[in-house]
Design a protein around this motif. Structure first.
Motif, PDB file in Angstrom:
ATOM      1  N   MET A   1       0.863  -1.186   0.000  1.00 29.33           N
ATOM      2  CA  MET A   1       0.000   0.000   0.000  1.00 29.33           C
ATOM      3  C   MET A   1       0.902   1.240   0.000  1.00 29.33           C
ATOM      4  O   MET A   1       1.615   1.472   0.949  1.00 29.33           O
ATOM      5  N   LEU A   2       0.892   1.978  -1.066  1.00 29.87           N
ATOM      6  CA  LEU A   2       1.748   3.146  -1.133  1.00 29.87           C
ATOM      7  C   LEU A   2       1.005   4.395  -0.701  1.00 29.87           C
ATOM      8  O   LEU A   2       1.338   5.039   0.261  1.00 29.87           O
ATOM      9  N   VAL A   3      -0.031   4.747  -1.432  1.00 32.73           N
ATOM     10  CA  VAL A   3      -0.720   5.993  -1.114  1.00 32.73           C
ATOM     11  C   VAL A   3      -2.227   5.760  -1.168  1.00 32.73           C
ATOM     12  O   VAL A   3      -2.880   6.037  -2.165  1.00 32.73           O
ATOM     13  N   GLU A   4      -2.774   5.229  -0.089  1.00 31.86           N
ATOM     14  CA  GLU A   4      -4.228   5.094  -0.050  1.00 31.86           C
ATOM     15  C   GLU A   4      -4.873   6.464   0.121  1.00 31.86           C
ATOM     16  O   GLU A   4      -5.956   6.738  -0.311  1.00 31.86           O
ATOM     17  N   GLU A   5      -4.194   7.289   0.855  1.00 33.79           N
ATOM     18  CA  GLU A   5      -4.672   8.657   1.029  1.00 33.79           C
ATOM     19  C   GLU A   5      -3.440   9.536   1.055  1.00 33.79           C
ATOM     20  O   GLU A   5      -2.365   9.109   1.448  1.00 33.79           O
ATOM     21  N   THR A   6      -3.604  10.747   0.641  1.00 37.41           N
ATOM     22  CA  THR A   6      -2.418  11.575   0.524  1.00 37.41           C
ATOM     23  C   THR A   6      -1.891  11.985   1.898  1.00 37.41           C
ATOM     24  O   THR A   6      -2.652  12.223   2.821  1.00 37.41           O
ATOM     25  N   ASP A   7      -0.586  11.992   2.029  1.00 35.33           N
ATOM     26  CA  ASP A   7       0.010  12.548   3.224  1.00 35.33           C
ATOM     27  C   ASP A   7       0.895  13.719   2.826  1.00 35.33           C
ATOM     28  O   ASP A   7       1.766  14.125   3.548  1.00 35.33           O
ATOM     29  N   VAL A   8       0.622  14.229   1.634  1.00 32.96           N
ATOM     30  CA  VAL A   8       1.400  15.370   1.164  1.00 32.96           C
ATOM     31  C   VAL A   8       1.007  16.599   1.968  1.00 32.96           C
ATOM     32  O   VAL A   8      -0.154  16.790   2.317  1.00 32.96           O
ATOM     33  N   LYS A   9       2.010  17.405   2.273  1.00 34.15           N
ATOM     34  CA  LYS A   9       1.796  18.541   3.171  1.00 34.15           C
ATOM     35  C   LYS A   9       0.801  19.536   2.608  1.00 34.15           C
ATOM     36  O   LYS A   9       0.873  19.923   1.452  1.00 34.15           O
ATOM     37  N   ILE A 269       4.724   6.569 -14.471  1.00 38.77           N
ATOM     38  CA  ILE A 269       3.512   5.747 -14.379  1.00 38.77           C
ATOM     39  C   ILE A 269       2.646   6.168 -13.197  1.00 38.77           C
ATOM     40  O   ILE A 269       1.686   5.483 -12.841  1.00 38.77           O
ATOM     41  N   ASP A 270       2.974   7.289 -12.611  1.00 37.96           N
ATOM     42  CA  ASP A 270       2.184   7.856 -11.517  1.00 37.96           C
ATOM     43  C   ASP A 270       1.974   6.870 -10.359  1.00 37.96           C
ATOM     44  O   ASP A 270       0.904   6.835  -9.753  1.00 37.96           O
ATOM     45  N   CYS A 271       3.029   6.086 -10.078  1.00 40.16           N
ATOM     46  CA  CYS A 271       2.914   5.115  -8.979  1.00 40.16           C
ATOM     47  C   CYS A 271       3.000   5.799  -7.622  1.00 40.16           C
ATOM     48  O   CYS A 271       2.679   5.212  -6.605  1.00 40.16           O
ATOM     49  N   LYS A 272       3.476   7.019  -7.616  1.00 41.28           N
ATOM     50  CA  LYS A 272       3.599   7.848  -6.404  1.00 41.28           C
ATOM     51  C   LYS A 272       4.567   7.284  -5.376  1.00 41.28           C
ATOM     52  O   LYS A 272       4.523   7.665  -4.204  1.00 41.28           O
ATOM     53  N   LYS A 273       5.416   6.386  -5.802  1.00 42.26           N
ATOM     54  CA  LYS A 273       6.373   5.856  -4.823  1.00 42.26           C
ATOM     55  C   LYS A 273       7.337   6.954  -4.356  1.00 42.26           C
ATOM     56  O   LYS A 273       7.753   6.974  -3.203  1.00 42.26           O
ATOM     57  N   CYS A 274       7.694   7.858  -5.294  1.00 45.57           N
ATOM     58  CA  CYS A 274       8.598   8.952  -4.911  1.00 45.57           C
ATOM     59  C   CYS A 274       7.963   9.834  -3.844  1.00 45.57           C
ATOM     60  O   CYS A 274       8.659  10.406  -3.002  1.00 45.57           O
ATOM     61  N   VAL A 275       6.633   9.950  -3.862  1.00 50.01           N
ATOM     62  CA  VAL A 275       5.931  10.752  -2.856  1.00 50.01           C
ATOM     63  C   VAL A 275       5.874   9.977  -1.538  1.00 50.01           C
ATOM     64  O   VAL A 275       6.084  10.532  -0.467  1.00 50.01           O
ATOM     65  N   ALA A 276       5.600   8.661  -1.674  1.00 53.13           N
ATOM     66  CA  ALA A 276       5.430   7.846  -0.470  1.00 53.13           C
ATOM     67  C   ALA A 276       6.707   7.761   0.362  1.00 53.13           C
ATOM     68  O   ALA A 276       6.647   7.657   1.582  1.00 53.13           O
ATOM     69  N   VAL A 277       7.867   7.796  -0.272  1.00 57.80           N
ATOM     70  CA  VAL A 277       9.119   7.644   0.482  1.00 57.80           C
ATOM     71  C   VAL A 277       9.635   8.960   1.039  1.00 57.80           C
ATOM     72  O   VAL A 277      10.556   8.970   1.866  1.00 57.80           O
ATOM     73  N   CYS A 278       9.062  10.078   0.571  1.00 61.74           N
ATOM     74  CA  CYS A 278       9.640  11.383   0.925  1.00 61.74           C
ATOM     75  C   CYS A 278       9.413  11.723   2.401  1.00 61.74           C
ATOM     76  O   CYS A 278       8.279  11.823   2.858  1.00 61.74           O
ATOM     77  N   PRO A 279      10.477  11.945   3.162  1.00 55.51           N
ATOM     78  CA  PRO A 279      10.317  12.268   4.583  1.00 55.51           C
ATOM     79  C   PRO A 279       9.800  13.688   4.805  1.00 55.51           C
ATOM     80  O   PRO A 279       9.409  14.034   5.915  1.00 55.51           O
ATOM     81  N   GLN A 280       9.835  14.499   3.757  1.00 61.75           N
ATOM     82  CA  GLN A 280       9.348  15.867   3.878  1.00 61.75           C
ATOM     83  C   GLN A 280       7.890  15.990   3.432  1.00 61.75           C
ATOM     84  O   GLN A 280       7.307  17.070   3.492  1.00 61.75           O
ATOM     85  N   GLY A 281       7.352  14.907   2.922  1.00 59.65           N
ATOM     86  CA  GLY A 281       5.942  14.908   2.522  1.00 59.65           C
ATOM     87  C   GLY A 281       5.652  15.745   1.297  1.00 59.65           C
ATOM     88  O   GLY A 281       4.570  16.312   1.159  1.00 59.65           O
ATOM     89  N   ILE A 299      14.867   9.390  -5.540  1.00 59.84           N
ATOM     90  CA  ILE A 299      15.663   8.841  -6.650  1.00 59.84           C
ATOM     91  C   ILE A 299      15.725   7.329  -6.500  1.00 59.84           C
ATOM     92  O   ILE A 299      15.481   6.574  -7.457  1.00 59.84           O
ATOM     93  N   ASP A 300      16.036   6.886  -5.276  1.00 55.79           N
ATOM     94  CA  ASP A 300      16.111   5.438  -5.032  1.00 55.79           C
ATOM     95  C   ASP A 300      14.758   4.768  -5.258  1.00 55.79           C
ATOM     96  O   ASP A 300      14.701   3.592  -5.619  1.00 55.79           O
ATOM     97  N   ALA A 301      13.667   5.509  -5.021  1.00 56.01           N
ATOM     98  CA  ALA A 301      12.334   4.926  -5.227  1.00 56.01           C
ATOM     99  C   ALA A 301      12.031   4.772  -6.714  1.00 56.01           C
ATOM    100  O   ALA A 301      11.465   3.769  -7.151  1.00 56.01           O
ATOM    101  N   CYS A 302      12.388   5.770  -7.494  1.00 57.13           N
ATOM    102  CA  CYS A 302      12.040   5.763  -8.918  1.00 57.13           C
ATOM    103  C   CYS A 302      12.960   4.868  -9.739  1.00 57.13           C
ATOM    104  O   CYS A 302      12.533   4.307 -10.755  1.00 57.13           O
ATOM    105  N   GLU A 303      14.194   4.719  -9.277  1.00 57.98           N
ATOM    106  CA  GLU A 303      15.170   3.959 -10.073  1.00 57.98           C
ATOM    107  C   GLU A 303      14.694   2.544 -10.412  1.00 57.98           C
ATOM    108  O   GLU A 303      14.695   2.171 -11.600  1.00 57.98           O
ATOM    109  N   PRO A 304      14.263   1.742  -9.434  1.00 59.53           N
ATOM    110  CA  PRO A 304      13.827   0.383  -9.810  1.00 59.53           C
ATOM    111  C   PRO A 304      12.551   0.365 -10.648  1.00 59.53           C
ATOM    112  O   PRO A 304      12.380  -0.533 -11.479  1.00 59.53           O
ATOM    113  N   ILE A 305      11.694   1.374 -10.466  1.00 57.55           N
ATOM    114  CA  ILE A 305      10.450   1.428 -11.268  1.00 57.55           C
ATOM    115  C   ILE A 305      10.808   1.629 -12.738  1.00 57.55           C
ATOM    116  O   ILE A 305      10.317   0.937 -13.630  1.00 57.55           O
TER     117      ILE A 305
END
Ligand code: SF4
Ligand code: SF4
Length: 465
Positions: A1-9, A269-281, A299-305
């Motif tokens: 589960m990456l982003v069921e709901e946004t936690d973006v600031k 692909i709009d997987c939002k993994k880069c958002v999910a891993v961000c400690p700054q939200g 960067i580390d999140a997007c690289e394998p995708i």
């Protein structure tokens, strides 16, 4: 589960950030740099040289112990230069490399990434589990996990506070209960502040409190290194699972190398993994944001995708325009840094490890003793600023050879001071000038520095002033 709901600031209210764990080459680099910095922080306060601390900032005594030297209040110029050197270093490296300090060396980031988030994951689970639990009702299990987590955070806060105060109060004294009440009071205050930061404040420290974050925008320019999203390749985004469309430049071997555009839809692909891993939200795809601490987790999140489609990461370290090492800003900061560094080294080379002043003792300028000899009395204040005990001997200069001085050798431990009366006498037959030049040479017999002090010898003579 990456982003069921946004936690973006949100701009007005804080949304709790639940960073997803991520692995990758930058996280490995972060782990090693964090370990190295923590090794310095934890070990250095325990080290000593010739019986003196290797590094210690003794505020009550206004002393700085540094690698075998002791700097006192009279060495303020060194402290000013050290402060300027640290500031210009930060300016210089920020202009070149952006916020690498924030992402890889700042204690706030290091402790959050190396201690707090792993503890949180261990006790409360991965991002999705934590989000679901926080959304759910309170239960015995939820209370137990929160209690365990906050207890662990309190332990880390206390440990870090002890280590930080060890740099000031001395590790041995602090950890054996021999430090002052003030030192333990500081441990209590630091522990409380750190616990609040670890448990709740977190990324808000970077966003609202840290002065470096506030002015780093003024220190960097379009050629500074930043973490950014390659919108040219990534946009327009596609739904997750859509087959990738390879564009020119997509098989580059480094995430630093951006360029090329996907044909038709973009590569994101709009997987939002880069958002999910961000400690700054934050969502780096919305463009550069001041909240970004350049930690490279995205960067580390997007690289394998992207690697699944044979492409390099859409996010990487880059600059807004072609970066040059030599430009007015870097030259100015580099020049200031070099000048401060050179001044520091030059002053350090000329600095003596023995500190001495010789002033006249209160009373008349001279006394004529019963035997006709003229006597001047001084007070010599001597401090051993070297990291080893010293044996000092003294010799007079400038006066006629038959002058005599009562000044036996003295032993001084490291960091010790002594005030000695110095009585100098001259036969009446040698007295002609009212003022004679006098020098006192202090010789360190254990290999330390020797210095000479210049003063005057006053007489009832009638020549000169
Ligand atoms: S946007 Fe990327 S580099 Fe910036 S703070 Fe978030 S994860 Fe770190
Ligand atoms: S991780 Fe990469 S592919 Fe996924 S949303 Fe972010 S930029 Fe797009």
């Amino acid at each position: 589960m990456l982003v069921e709901e946004t936690d973006v600031k949100d701009a007005s209210t804080r949304a709790w950030v639940y960073p997803l764990s991520v692995k990758g080459r930058f996280q490995r680099l972060h782990r090693w740099s964090g370990l190295a910095l923590q090794a310095v922080l934890f070990v250095v306060p325990w080290l000593s040289l010739h019986g003196a601390p290797l590094v210690r900032i003794d505020i009550p005594a206004r002393r700085l112990y540094a690698f075998g030297s002791i700097f006192t209040a009279q060495d303020t110029v060194f402290l000013v230069l050290m402060g300027l050197f640290a500031a210009f270093s930060l300016f210089f490296f920020t202009s070149l490399f952006g916020r690498l300090w924030c992402g890889f060396a700042c204690p706030q980031t290091v402790f959050l990434e190396e201690w707090i988030r792993p503890i949180e994951r261990f006790i409360e689970g991965e991002r999705g589990v934590r989000m679901a639990r926080d959304k759910g009702a309170w239960s015995a299990e939820k209370i137990a996990r929160k209690a365990a987590k906050f207890t662990a955070f309190a332990g880390v806060a206390g440990l870090v506070a002890m280590v930080v105060v060890s740099w000031f109060a001395g590790a041995h004294a602090l950890w054996t209960g021999a430090a002052s009440m003030g030192a333990y009071g500081m441990v209590g205050i630091f522990s409380a502040v750190l616990f609040l930061d670890f448990a709740w404040f977190r990324e808000q420290f970077c966003n609202y409190v840290c002065p470096y974050a506030r002015f780093q925008g003024a220190l960097s320019d379009d050629e500074s290194l930043i973490v950014s999203y390659n919108a040219g390749r990534g946009e327009p985004r596609r739904a997750p699972g859509t087959k990738a469309v390879l564009g020119a430049g997509t098989l580059l071997s480094s995430s630093l190398a951006f360029g090329g555009e996907a044909a038709g839809t973009g590569a994101c692909i709009d997987c939002k993994k880069c958002v999910a891993v961000c400690p700054q939200g934050i969502d780096i795809r919305e463009g550069f944001q001041l909240e970004c601490i350049a930690c490279a987790r995205c960067i580390d999140a997007c690289e394998p995708i992207m690697a699944k489609n044979g492409q390099v990461s859409l996010i990487g370290y880059t600059s807004l325009s072609k970066s040059r090492w030599i430009r007015p800003r870097t030259v100015a900061y580099g020049g200031l840094l070099s000048a401060v560094g050179a001044a520091f080294l030059a002053l350090l080379a000329g600095r003596s490890e023995v500190q001495a002043t010789m002033n006249r003792a209160p009373g008349p300028l001279y006394v004529v003793d019963a035997d006709g000899w003229v006597r001047n009395t001084y007070l010599l204040r001597l401090t051993n600023n070297s990291a080893k005990a010293e044996h000092y001997t003294f010799s007079l200069g400038g006066l006629p050879a038959d002058a005599e001085a009562a000044l036996p050798p003295v032993d001084l431990a490291t960091d010790a001071s002594v005030v000695l009366p110095v009585i100098v006498r001259l036969p009446a037959g040698d007295v002609s000038s009212r003022t004679l030049a006098l020098s006192l040479t202090i010789d360190a017999q254990e290999g330390g520095d020797s210095i000479s002090l210049a003063t005057t010898f006053k007489t009832p003579g009638t020549d000169g002033t």
